[in-house]
Design a protein around this motif. Structure first.
Motif, PDB file in Angstrom:
ATOM      1  N   THR A  28      28.185 -17.138   8.608  1.00 53.05           N
ATOM      2  CA  THR A  28      26.803 -16.697   8.514  1.00 53.05           C
ATOM      3  C   THR A  28      26.691 -15.915   7.205  1.00 53.05           C
ATOM      4  OG1 THR A  28      27.153 -14.564   9.591  1.00 53.05           O
ATOM      5  CG2 THR A  28      26.703 -16.452  11.028  1.00 53.05           C
ATOM      6  N   GLU A  29      25.522 -15.381   6.935  1.00 53.10           N
ATOM      7  CA  GLU A  29      25.354 -14.581   5.713  1.00 53.10           C
ATOM      8  C   GLU A  29      26.238 -13.344   5.726  1.00 53.10           C
ATOM      9  OE1 GLU A  29      21.277 -13.671   4.914  1.00 53.10           O
ATOM     10  OE2 GLU A  29      20.652 -15.745   5.165  1.00 53.10           O
ATOM     11  N   ASP A  30      26.492 -12.791   6.910  1.00 54.81           N
ATOM     12  CA  ASP A  30      27.212 -11.528   7.024  1.00 54.81           C
ATOM     13  C   ASP A  30      28.653 -11.652   7.511  1.00 54.81           C
ATOM     14  OD1 ASP A  30      24.825 -10.209   6.302  1.00 54.81           O
ATOM     15  OD2 ASP A  30      24.163 -10.214   8.398  1.00 54.81           O
ATOM     16  N   LEU A  31      28.969 -12.717   8.240  1.00 52.41           N
ATOM     17  CA  LEU A  31      30.271 -12.800   8.890  1.00 52.41           C
ATOM     18  C   LEU A  31      30.973 -14.126   8.611  1.00 52.41           C
ATOM     19  CD1 LEU A  31      29.220 -11.498  12.411  1.00 52.41           C
ATOM     20  CD2 LEU A  31      30.548 -10.242  10.723  1.00 52.41           C
ATOM     21  N   ALA A  32      32.278 -14.043   8.465  1.00 48.67           N
ATOM     22  CA  ALA A  32      33.096 -15.259   8.410  1.00 48.67           C
ATOM     23  C   ALA A  32      33.352 -15.698   9.848  1.00 48.67           C
ATOM     24  CB  ALA A  32      34.411 -14.978   7.698  1.00 48.67           C
ATOM     25  N   GLY A  33      33.264 -16.983  10.082  1.00 41.98           N
ATOM     26  CA  GLY A  33      33.471 -17.482  11.429  1.00 41.98           C
ATOM     27  C   GLY A  33      34.162 -18.821  11.453  1.00 41.98           C
ATOM     28  N   VAL A  34      34.505 -19.243  12.648  1.00 38.59           N
ATOM     29  CA  VAL A  34      35.092 -20.560  12.873  1.00 38.59           C
ATOM     30  C   VAL A  34      34.409 -21.182  14.085  1.00 38.59           C
ATOM     31  CG1 VAL A  34      37.332 -20.099  11.802  1.00 38.59           C
ATOM     32  CG2 VAL A  34      37.008 -19.563  14.216  1.00 38.59           C
ATOM     33  N   ARG A  35      34.514 -22.512  14.155  1.00 39.42           N
ATOM     34  CA  ARG A  35      33.893 -23.258  15.243  1.00 39.42           C
ATOM     35  C   ARG A  35      34.934 -24.059  16.004  1.00 39.42           C
ATOM     36  NH1 ARG A  35      29.901 -27.243  14.117  1.00 39.42           N
ATOM     37  NH2 ARG A  35      31.494 -28.110  12.798  1.00 39.42           N
ATOM     38  N   SER A  36      34.645 -24.260  17.276  1.00 41.37           N
ATOM     39  CA  SER A  36      35.425 -25.178  18.093  1.00 41.37           C
ATOM     40  C   SER A  36      34.473 -25.806  19.104  1.00 41.37           C
ATOM     41  CB  SER A  36      36.577 -24.447  18.801  1.00 41.37           C
ATOM     42  OG  SER A  36      36.076 -23.489  19.715  1.00 41.37           O
ATOM     43  N   VAL A  37      34.936 -26.863  19.722  1.00 44.84           N
ATOM     44  CA  VAL A  37      34.132 -27.539  20.733  1.00 44.84           C
ATOM     45  C   VAL A  37      35.032 -27.782  21.940  1.00 44.84           C
ATOM     46  CG1 VAL A  37      34.590 -29.876  19.847  1.00 44.84           C
ATOM     47  CG2 VAL A  37      32.500 -29.435  21.150  1.00 44.84           C
ATOM     48  N   SER A  38      34.452 -27.689  23.123  1.00 40.68           N
ATOM     49  CA  SER A  38      35.221 -27.938  24.339  1.00 40.68           C
ATOM     50  C   SER A  38      34.463 -28.894  25.241  1.00 40.68           C
ATOM     51  CB  SER A  38      35.497 -26.621  25.081  1.00 40.68           C
ATOM     52  OG  SER A  38      34.289 -26.027  25.512  1.00 40.68           O
ATOM     53  N   ILE A  39      35.230 -29.566  26.088  1.00 43.82           N
ATOM     54  CA  ILE A  39      34.658 -30.409  27.135  1.00 43.82           C
ATOM     55  C   ILE A  39      35.242 -29.921  28.451  1.00 43.82           C
ATOM     56  CG2 ILE A  39      34.394 -32.731  28.071  1.00 43.82           C
ATOM     57  CD1 ILE A  39      34.867 -33.808  25.227  1.00 43.82           C
ATOM     58  N   GLU A  40      34.350 -29.580  29.366  1.00 39.38           N
ATOM     59  CA  GLU A  40      34.770 -29.037  30.654  1.00 39.38           C
ATOM     60  C   GLU A  40      34.221 -29.898  31.786  1.00 39.38           C
ATOM     61  OE1 GLU A  40      34.434 -24.938  33.289  1.00 39.38           O
ATOM     62  OE2 GLU A  40      33.391 -25.082  31.384  1.00 39.38           O
ATOM     63  N   PRO A  41      35.095 -30.380  32.674  1.00 40.90           N
ATOM     64  CA  PRO A  41      34.632 -31.118  33.838  1.00 40.90           C
ATOM     65  C   PRO A  41      34.002 -30.152  34.848  1.00 40.90           C
ATOM     66  CG  PRO A  41      36.960 -31.548  33.387  1.00 40.90           C
ATOM     67  CD  PRO A  41      36.552 -30.386  32.555  1.00 40.90           C
ATOM     68  N   THR A  42      32.796 -30.457  35.301  1.00 41.46           N
ATOM     69  CA  THR A  42      32.107 -29.641  36.297  1.00 41.46           C
ATOM     70  C   THR A  42      31.427 -30.559  37.310  1.00 41.46           C
ATOM     71  OG1 THR A  42      29.947 -29.565  35.211  1.00 41.46           O
ATOM     72  CG2 THR A  42      31.585 -27.927  34.477  1.00 41.46           C
ATOM     73  N   LYS A  43      30.789 -29.969  38.296  1.00 41.20           N
ATOM     74  CA  LYS A  43      30.030 -30.753  39.268  1.00 41.20           C
ATOM     75  C   LYS A  43      28.823 -31.424  38.618  1.00 41.20           C
ATOM     76  CE  LYS A  43      31.486 -28.128  43.249  1.00 41.20           C
ATOM     77  NZ  LYS A  43      31.111 -27.313  44.396  1.00 41.20           N
ATOM     78  N   ARG A  44      28.327 -30.850  37.513  1.00 38.78           N
ATOM     79  CA  ARG A  44      27.186 -31.434  36.784  1.00 38.78           C
ATOM     80  C   ARG A  44      27.603 -32.596  35.896  1.00 38.78           C
ATOM     81  NH1 ARG A  44      25.308 -27.089  33.183  1.00 38.78           N
ATOM     82  NH2 ARG A  44      24.234 -28.810  32.214  1.00 38.78           N
ATOM     83  N   GLY A  45      28.879 -32.757  35.689  1.00 42.06           N
ATOM     84  CA  GLY A  45      29.395 -33.767  34.777  1.00 42.06           C
ATOM     85  C   GLY A  45      30.318 -33.113  33.773  1.00 42.06           C
ATOM     86  N   PHE A  46      30.522 -33.764  32.657  1.00 41.81           N
ATOM     87  CA  PHE A  46      31.394 -33.254  31.603  1.00 41.81           C
ATOM     88  C   PHE A  46      30.521 -32.503  30.606  1.00 41.81           C
ATOM     89  CE2 PHE A  46      33.479 -36.835  33.539  1.00 41.81           C
ATOM     90  CZ  PHE A  46      34.750 -36.336  33.766  1.00 41.81           C
ATOM     91  N   ILE A  47      30.701 -31.184  30.545  1.00 43.29           N
ATOM     92  CA  ILE A  47      29.877 -30.314  29.724  1.00 43.29           C
ATOM     93  C   ILE A  47      30.524 -30.151  28.351  1.00 43.29           C
ATOM     94  CG2 ILE A  47      28.796 -28.031  29.513  1.00 43.29           C
ATOM     95  CD1 ILE A  47      27.882 -29.653  31.983  1.00 43.29           C
ATOM     96  N   VAL A  48      29.765 -30.444  27.310  1.00 47.59           N
ATOM     97  CA  VAL A  48      30.234 -30.286  25.928  1.00 47.59           C
ATOM     98  C   VAL A  48      29.621 -29.000  25.385  1.00 47.59           C
ATOM     99  CG1 VAL A  48      30.301 -31.310  23.628  1.00 47.59           C
ATOM    100  CG2 VAL A  48      30.363 -32.789  25.657  1.00 47.59           C
ATOM    101  N   THR A  49      30.485 -28.091  24.903  1.00 46.53           N
ATOM    102  CA  THR A  49      30.022 -26.784  24.422  1.00 46.53           C
ATOM    103  C   THR A  49      30.574 -26.514  23.030  1.00 46.53           C
ATOM    104  OG1 THR A  49      30.029 -25.966  26.699  1.00 46.53           O
ATOM    105  CG2 THR A  49      29.915 -24.320  24.948  1.00 46.53           C
ATOM    106  N   LEU A  50      29.684 -26.092  22.147  1.00 54.77           N
ATOM    107  CA  LEU A  50      30.062 -25.697  20.795  1.00 54.77           C
ATOM    108  C   LEU A  50      30.219 -24.183  20.773  1.00 54.77           C
ATOM    109  CD1 LEU A  50      30.441 -26.455  17.787  1.00 54.77           C
ATOM    110  CD2 LEU A  50      27.975 -26.087  17.516  1.00 54.77           C
ATOM    111  N   HIS A  51      31.341 -23.711  20.225  1.00 58.25           N
ATOM    112  CA  HIS A  51      31.643 -22.290  20.146  1.00 58.25           C
ATOM    113  C   HIS A  51      31.704 -21.877  18.676  1.00 58.25           C
ATOM    114  CE1 HIS A  51      32.876 -22.559  24.370  1.00 58.25           C
ATOM    115  NE2 HIS A  51      33.456 -23.683  24.015  1.00 58.25           N
ATOM    116  N   ALA A  52      30.998 -20.818  18.330  1.00 59.01           N
ATOM    117  CA  ALA A  52      31.043 -20.245  16.980  1.00 59.01           C
ATOM    118  C   ALA A  52      31.437 -18.777  17.144  1.00 59.01           C
ATOM    119  CB  ALA A  52      29.706 -20.370  16.278  1.00 59.01           C
TER     120      ALA A  52
END
Length: 125
Positions: A28-52
């Motif tokens: 971001t303008e102020d912070l250094a960061g990294v990203r990852s993505v996960s896939i989690e099996p749930t009752k709703r299906g396979f949830i794809v989540t982006l993490h920053a």
């Protein structure tokens, strides 16, 4: 072998295991960061989540789950979608987050890719 071949990634998801992938730099303008993505099996299906998260780690601290979120209002990541099939979840992660098909790892292993990133001098590309 760090990375899961497609059949192992799909098998892990079908057994209820989370898979993840380190994506690299996310600043971001102020912070250094990294990203990852996960896939989690749930009752709703396979949830794809982006993490920053803030890039607060180093050679002796690479547990991405312990890093604070870049956006405090986004503590658990941004859900990109829920689908009913593992391969569809992987494709969603590729399309929406820039994941690479053959770089999925078991939960907790993406920190090893982060460590490689740190040792390479935190490249911007």
């Amino acid at each position: 072998m760090r990375y899961l071949v497609e059949s192992f990634a799909v098998g892990a998801l079908k057994r209820g295991q989370v898979i993840e992938q380190f994506l690299g730099r996310a600043a971001t303008e102020d912070l250094a960061g990294v990203r990852s993505v996960s896939i989690e099996p749930t009752k709703r299906g396979f949830i794809v989540t982006l993490h920053a998260v803030e890039d607060v780690g180093g050679e002796h601290f690479c547990d991405l789950l312990e890093f604070p979120p870049l956006d405090p209002d986004d503590e658990f990541g941004q859900e990109l979608g829920a689908v009913q099939e593992p391969l569809a979840a992987m494709a969603l992660a590729e399309d929406q987050a820039g994941a690479v098909h053959d770089r999925w790892v078991n939960a907790g292993v993406a920190g090893a890719d982060y460590l490689d990133y740190v040792c390479a001098g935190r490249p911007t590309t």
